[in-house]
Design an enzyme around this catalytic site. Structure first.
Site, PDB file in Angstrom:
ATOM      1  N   LYS A  83       0.820  -1.214   0.000  1.00 19.19           N
ATOM      2  CA  LYS A  83       0.000   0.000   0.000  1.00 19.19           C
ATOM      3  C   LYS A  83       0.851   1.261   0.000  1.00 19.19           C
ATOM      4  O   LYS A  83       1.829   1.365   0.743  1.00 19.19           O
ATOM      5  CB  LYS A  83      -0.884   0.031   1.257  1.00 19.19           C
ATOM      6  CG  LYS A  83      -2.024  -0.980   1.249  1.00 19.19           C
ATOM      7  CD  LYS A  83      -2.886  -0.781   2.492  1.00 19.19           C
ATOM      8  CE  LYS A  83      -3.822  -1.950   2.762  1.00 19.19           C
ATOM      9  NZ  LYS A  83      -4.901  -2.065   1.785  1.00 19.19           N
ATOM     10  N   GLY A 155     -11.075  -2.756   8.595  1.00 16.77           N
ATOM     11  CA  GLY A 155     -10.733  -2.929  10.008  1.00 16.77           C
ATOM     12  C   GLY A 155     -11.912  -2.966  10.948  1.00 16.77           C
ATOM     13  O   GLY A 155     -11.756  -2.838  12.152  1.00 16.77           O
ATOM     14  N   ARG A 167     -23.058  -3.383  -4.190  1.00  8.98           N
ATOM     15  CA  ARG A 167     -24.399  -3.285  -4.809  1.00  8.98           C
ATOM     16  C   ARG A 167     -24.523  -1.995  -5.604  1.00  8.98           C
ATOM     17  O   ARG A 167     -25.072  -1.981  -6.711  1.00  8.98           O
ATOM     18  CB  ARG A 167     -25.484  -3.330  -3.727  1.00  8.98           C
ATOM     19  CG  ARG A 167     -25.843  -4.726  -3.273  1.00  8.98           C
ATOM     20  CD  ARG A 167     -27.200  -4.698  -2.589  1.00  8.98           C
ATOM     21  NE  ARG A 167     -27.591  -5.985  -2.054  1.00  8.98           N
ATOM     22  CZ  ARG A 167     -28.242  -6.912  -2.752  1.00  8.98           C
ATOM     23  NH1 ARG A 167     -28.557  -6.696  -4.010  1.00  8.98           N
ATOM     24  NH2 ARG A 167     -28.572  -8.055  -2.189  1.00  8.98           N
TER      25      ARG A 167
END
Lengths: 296, 198
Positions: A83, A155, A167
């Site tokens: 990351k 988290g 969705r």
């Protein structure tokens, strides 16, 4: 002989295609990476702290110490991701120079730039980025992201935000596919999305890059649910190594992702797993604690 | 004669192969378990992560049925990770997976993802200019005498055929060029015709 072309869209997006139907697991050292690989992870995300610990620690979350990435890259043969902070060009270049296989420009870390995301098309290494809706997804593709993941709320061990975002993205893809082409420019304006990306979605009937689910997967059933809702695969952050029995959870989540509609099998693999990570009710998070609202 | 070609769907680029098979006018079937294997005349092992696919095979006792499928003479085609699954020997490993292709392969032998590339490839009997996408690709180090080399790149063997088995280092499924899939489709049709004749 023709020349080899590296860093093309096909090579960068293709790498994500190879990860489909798989689970990408957060790990903080070589030992965890080996557990993830043995359980059947398709890749690992090497970082200094898993998201739930980043929450607990507070302060500024940055790219991990390169030593951790090196250690993990030396320990496993599956791809290693890492990351970088949103907009942190130099962190991303450092990770590219190290030879990590994929960079996550991630809202889990503290953003380095509150206005601009990375111009990812300039890099040879591919990028994955988070999204909450189709506008955000299309902007990231426009900047050169080769893979997406719906953000969820990292988290928390709470799947509700991951479900909401997946969705929302998929519903909007279906809407674009059924729109008339002469309506797309206005839709692009409303979404703040590049017109060309929407046009591509309309023509292909789907997003032009792979889209995984992330941010809240804590159980095999959660992983299977995301596949059921149309995710191409699953990222699991804190869900594995914050559970009571990481080996068992990791194996069960891998299996649930492949066989997500085999409900008798899901019964078996969900048994006796021990205690999953402790979850957080989303409404208890303050505005600053909501990682999903970082980036735009 | 209607043939059916399966794609092993434990993990990886399954939908791309399905699309390519269908583009060749053949019915494609998703193979997740050993019962699905009974439905198909040939099988494609897709790109993905070979370690992941092997774990999932072991947990559902798929390895023996896959070996039996190959030894029964039914065609199999492995791309990238699929090639690793087919190979008899893997460099730096003391075990193989399905292990029916008389060849030794080396994993990730072109480097990490930043070294992944595409190029145009000459493939014997199939194409002089095939768009080949190599992603963290393996290559074939050596082959036994019953294995025919179909393509080389940078002095490395990248595609081979051994009777009813076909394997390549790259990903034809990531392109819209279906010539290699069509070639495998013909292999399946020939094998079926032979078995019907017996």
């Amino acid at each position: 002989m023709t020349i080899n072309q590296t860093g093309t869209d096909r090579v960068k997006r293709g790498m994500a295609e190879m990860q489909k139907g798989g689970v990408i697991m957060d790990v903080i050292n070589a030992e965890q990476a080996k557990i993830a690989e043995a359980a059947g992870a398709v890749a690992v995300m090497a970082l200094e702290r898993v998201p739930s610990d980043i929450r607990a620690a507070g302060g500024v979350a940055r790219m991990a110490d390169p030593r951790i990435m090196e250690e993990v890259m030396g320990a496993v043969t599956i791809p290693v991701m890492a990351k970088a902070r949103i907009g942190h060009i130099t962190e991303a270049r450092i990770l590219e120079a190290m030879g990590v296989d994929y960079i996550d420009e991630s809202e889990v870390l503290t953003p380095a730039d509150e206005e601009y995301h990375l111009r990812k098309s300039e890099f040879t290494v591919p990028f994955v980025c988070g999204c909450k809706d189709l506008g955000e997804a299309a902007r990231r593709i426009g900047e050169g992201a080769s893979m997406l993941r719906t953000k969820g709320e990292p988290g928390t061990g709470n799947i509700v935000e991951a479900v909401r975002h997946l969705r929302k993205v998929n519903a909007h893809v279906r809407k674009i596919v059924h729109m008339n082409e002469d309506e797309l420019m206005t839709e692009a304006k409303i979404l703040g999305a590049p017109y060309e990306v929407l046009l591509q979605i309309k023509h292909n009937g789907k997003l032009p890059v792979v889209n995984f689910a992330a941010g809240g997967v804590a159980t095999p059933a959660d992983a299977a649910l995301m596949m059921e809702l149309g995710a191409d695969g699953v990222f699991v952050g804190s869900g594995i190594f914050k559970s009571e029995n990481p080996e068992k959870f990791a194996r069960a989540i891998v299996e649930a992702t492949t066989h997500y509609q085999d409900y008798n099998l899901l019964v078996e693999i969900s048994k006796d797993l021990g205690i999953p990570m402790k979850g957080i009710e989303i409404s208890r998070l303050s505005a600053e604690e909501r990682m999903q609202d970082r980036g735009w | 004669m209607m043939v059916k070609i399966g794609v092993l769907a434990l993990q990886g680029a399954v939908s791309e192969h399905i699309r390519s098979i269908e583009a060749c006018g053949v019915e494609a079937i998703i193979v997740k378990g050993k019962d699905d294997l009974k439905l198909v005349d040939g099988l494609i092992l897709p790109g993905g992560e070979s370690t992941t696919m092997r774990k999932l095979m072991d947990r559902h006792n798929m390895l023996t049925p896959l070996k039996e499928f190959a030894t029964a003479g039914k065609p199999m085609f492995g791309t990238c990770a699929g090639l690793i699954l087919l190979a008899q020997k893997i460099v730096r490993y003391d075990f193989s997976h399905i292990g029916v292709l008389n060849a030794t392969v080396e994993r990730n032998s072109f480097g990490r993802q930043v070294d992944s590339f595409e190029t145009n490839l000459e493939v014997k009997d199939i194409a002089t200019d095939f768009p080949a996408v190599f992603i963290r690709a393996p290559h074939i180090v050596e082959v036994e005498s019953d294995v025919e080399i179909l393509a080389m790149h940078a002095d490395k063997i990248v595609m081979v055929r051994q009777g009813h088995l076909l394997g390549c280092s790259f990903h034809p499924e990531l392109t819209s060029d279906h010539r290699i899939t069509a070639y495998f489709t013909e292999m399946v049709k020939e094998s079926l015709a032979k078995r019907v004749a017996v």
